[in-house]
Design an enzyme around this catalytic site. Sequence first.
Site, PDB file in Angstrom:
ATOM      1  N   ASP A  52      34.596 -19.746 -23.953  1.00  0.00           N
ATOM      2  CA  ASP A  52      33.535 -19.039 -23.211  1.00  0.00           C
ATOM      3  C   ASP A  52      32.813 -19.933 -22.215  1.00  0.00           C
ATOM      4  OD1 ASP A  52      34.013 -16.675 -24.560  1.00  0.00           O
ATOM      5  OD2 ASP A  52      32.810 -17.328 -26.273  1.00  0.00           O
ATOM      6  N   HIS A 256      36.293 -43.999  -3.550  1.00  0.00           N
ATOM      7  CA  HIS A 256      35.824 -42.802  -4.257  1.00  0.00           C
ATOM      8  C   HIS A 256      35.837 -43.028  -5.771  1.00  0.00           C
ATOM      9  CE1 HIS A 256      36.385 -39.795  -0.687  1.00  0.00           C
ATOM     10  NE2 HIS A 256      35.380 -40.623  -0.520  1.00  0.00           N
ATOM     11  N   ASP A 273      26.796 -43.897  -3.944  1.00  0.00           N
ATOM     12  CA  ASP A 273      27.021 -42.869  -2.918  1.00  0.00           C
ATOM     13  C   ASP A 273      26.736 -41.543  -3.602  1.00  0.00           C
ATOM     14  OD1 ASP A 273      27.989 -41.060  -1.068  1.00  0.00           O
ATOM     15  OD2 ASP A 273      29.818 -42.189  -0.636  1.00  0.00           O
ATOM     16  N   ASP A 284      24.224 -36.744   1.959  1.00  0.00           N
ATOM     17  CA  ASP A 284      25.277 -37.719   1.635  1.00  0.00           C
ATOM     18  C   ASP A 284      24.727 -39.098   2.002  1.00  0.00           C
ATOM     19  OD1 ASP A 284      27.626 -39.036   1.172  1.00  0.00           O
ATOM     20  OD2 ASP A 284      28.772 -38.070   2.772  1.00  0.00           O
ATOM     21  N   HIS A 363      37.990 -46.945   6.394  1.00  0.00           N
ATOM     22  CA  HIS A 363      37.711 -45.502   6.525  1.00  0.00           C
ATOM     23  C   HIS A 363      36.980 -45.225   7.830  1.00  0.00           C
ATOM     24  CE1 HIS A 363      33.506 -46.276   5.356  1.00  0.00           C
ATOM     25  NE2 HIS A 363      33.950 -46.976   4.325  1.00  0.00           N
ATOM     26  N   HIS A 367      31.401 -38.216   9.269  1.00  0.00           N
ATOM     27  CA  HIS A 367      31.992 -36.872   9.234  1.00  0.00           C
ATOM     28  C   HIS A 367      30.865 -35.867   9.381  1.00  0.00           C
ATOM     29  CE1 HIS A 367      30.485 -36.727   5.064  1.00  0.00           C
ATOM     30  NE2 HIS A 367      30.983 -37.957   4.930  1.00  0.00           N
ATOM     31  N   HIS A 374      31.843 -32.714   3.459  1.00  0.00           N
ATOM     32  CA  HIS A 374      32.761 -32.950   4.582  1.00  0.00           C
ATOM     33  C   HIS A 374      32.842 -31.607   5.283  1.00  0.00           C
ATOM     34  CE1 HIS A 374      34.872 -36.735   2.743  1.00  0.00           C
ATOM     35  NE2 HIS A 374      33.564 -36.872   2.877  1.00  0.00           N
ATOM     36  N   GLU A 397      28.402 -44.150   8.178  1.00  0.00           N
ATOM     37  CA  GLU A 397      28.646 -44.834   6.904  1.00  0.00           C
ATOM     38  C   GLU A 397      29.669 -45.965   6.970  1.00  0.00           C
ATOM     39  OE1 GLU A 397      30.990 -42.437   4.107  1.00  0.00           O
ATOM     40  OE2 GLU A 397      30.653 -40.725   5.408  1.00  0.00           O
ATOM     41  N   TYR A 401      34.649 -54.020   2.284  1.00  0.00           N
ATOM     42  CA  TYR A 401      35.118 -54.032   0.891  1.00  0.00           C
ATOM     43  C   TYR A 401      36.065 -55.197   0.692  1.00  0.00           C
ATOM     44  CZ  TYR A 401      33.447 -49.365   1.918  1.00  0.00           C
ATOM     45  OH  TYR A 401      32.684 -48.323   2.355  1.00  0.00           O
ATOM     46  N   ARG A 422      28.442 -50.401   1.394  1.00  0.00           N
ATOM     47  CA  ARG A 422      28.440 -49.307   2.376  1.00  0.00           C
ATOM     48  C   ARG A 422      26.993 -48.860   2.527  1.00  0.00           C
ATOM     49  NH1 ARG A 422      32.218 -46.398   0.364  1.00  0.00           N
ATOM     50  NH2 ARG A 422      31.163 -44.774  -0.832  1.00  0.00           N
ATOM     51  N   GLU A 424      24.980 -45.551   4.194  1.00  0.00           N
ATOM     52  CA  GLU A 424      25.273 -44.223   4.767  1.00  0.00           C
ATOM     53  C   GLU A 424      24.015 -43.400   4.924  1.00  0.00           C
ATOM     54  OE1 GLU A 424      27.779 -41.738   2.263  1.00  0.00           O
ATOM     55  OE2 GLU A 424      28.298 -40.491   3.993  1.00  0.00           O
TER      56      GLU A 424
HETATM   57  N1  GLY Z   1      30.459 -39.109  -0.327  1.00  0.00           N
HETATM   58  C1  GLY Z   1      31.722 -39.088   0.291  1.00  0.00           C
HETATM   59  C2  GLY Z   1      31.642 -39.605   1.653  1.00  0.00           C
HETATM   60  O1  GLY Z   1      30.784 -40.401   1.953  1.00  0.00           O
HETATM   61  O2  GLY Z   1      32.364 -39.207   2.509  1.00  0.00           O
HETATM   62 MN    MN Z   2      30.039 -39.426   3.741  1.00  0.00          MN
HETATM   63 MN    MN Z   3      28.959 -40.602   0.893  1.00  0.00          MN
END
Ligand code: GLY
Ligand code: MN
Ligand code: MN
Length: 455
Positions: A52, A256, A273, A284, A363, A367, A374, A397, A401, A422, A424
């Site tokens: 359930d 990720h 993140d 984000d 990367h 975005h 995204h 962002e 690394y 990172r 962002e």
């Molecule tokens: N949180 C995923 C990205 O930064 O694209």
């Molecule tokens: Mn992002």
């Molecule tokens: Mn992110």
Amino acid sequence: MAFGNTAELLGAKPSPISKSEYRNRQEKLYSQLTDESALIICSSSAKVRSNDVHHPYRTNSDLLYLTGWSEPDSVLLAIKSDGKWNSHLFLQPRNTELEIWEGRRPGVEGALEGWAIDTASSIEEVEGVLIKELENTEVVYHSVGFNSIVDSAVEKAINSKTRARQQIGEGPTQRIDPSGLIAELRLIKSEAEIELMRYSAEISSLAHIEAMKNGYAGIGEWQIQGIIEGCFRYLGASNWAYPSIVGCGENATILHYHANNQECKDGDVVLIDAGSEYEGYAADITRSWPVNGKFTESQKKIYNLVLKSQLAAIDACVVGNEYIEIHRAASKVLAEGLVDLGIITCSPEEALENGELKKYFMHGTGHWIGLDVHDVGIYKPEGKPRKFESGMVITIEPGLYFGDWRPDLNDLDPQWAGIGIRIEDDVLITENGPDVLSSRCPKNLDEIESLIGSS
Ligand code: GLY
Ligand code: MN
Ligand code: MN
């Protein structure tokens, strides 16, 4: 302090999207459809996890964008004929027995009263109505994959027209995916959307600050996740906009990473993140900081370089600039900085071309963000990079690394080993320059260091 009076912490809640704005969105879309057509937008069913228990449900963002309706098992059917249209919603009808277990449903009457639709009926009628209504249309706008009954009704309508053309000549000949048209609308945010996004970014900023305040050597990644996601809910967000990434030490070098199950050691930098979803809109945000409150000299150099590149990319968020300018700006700063630090031994220009920079920054720089983290919107319509327009929102962002677990980084100077950083933010493009929606989240090194462990 995120655990206090929410109105004092965040100010007044922004207004939800009004019925008239939903009507406006529908009109903008319907006016682009051919006459004698049907537009069908479905939400999927809730997915069963076991017995359930269901997975948390989040509806199709296109349906949310056009109507604000967020229930599962629903279908928007807009028939356009003689230049006029009608928005009809198929939905789960009232059912006392089920509502006792699962929660109240607006039903047909509630939907007609509270949402920007013209007519409504039970989802059980969708197949019969589609078979009848599609006969009178020439084109069906429909994205496949959300509701199998609807998918096969559309296919049948098109097939029967094709096969029976010589005898009857009724029904649509074409199915067009409407998601590209809707994406163009979603790409430019309205004032009301911007305020919701700003609020979501503020909730997320306070959550990041709370995590910094509670940081210490020995804290678990899961504990930081708990603080952040607890703040999201406490401050009124419905949920996270994407699974939170909390990676300390070399886990920060996995883009990720989501296991979030390791203890943060003295000397580790943690990369977080995490962003909330508020009224459907995503934030984000990424911040990276030393759990013991003090960056080492090497960490500091990388941190300040990433920050410099992020600020350069934010400066490129200007109306009329091609969106790829953000990546050019960030990459140039990073390549020059890595050459200065002796990590890259060729020239910055060569590093941008020969893949050297990509070893550490693999990367994109940003975005679109909106109802989806995204978000939709073609980056290169007709093959040409899109130019920034007022009302677009993009993340910025950049990161570096140095995963020394990677065979290709065997020769790395140990001082950089295991550093992942990172930074962002979410940036609104305006006629007056970039407006950082997540500006409440600190990122200057001194400010961050003084926050860590201060709770
Ligand atoms: N949180 C995923 C990205 O930064 O694209
Ligand atoms: Mn992002
Ligand atoms: Mn992110």
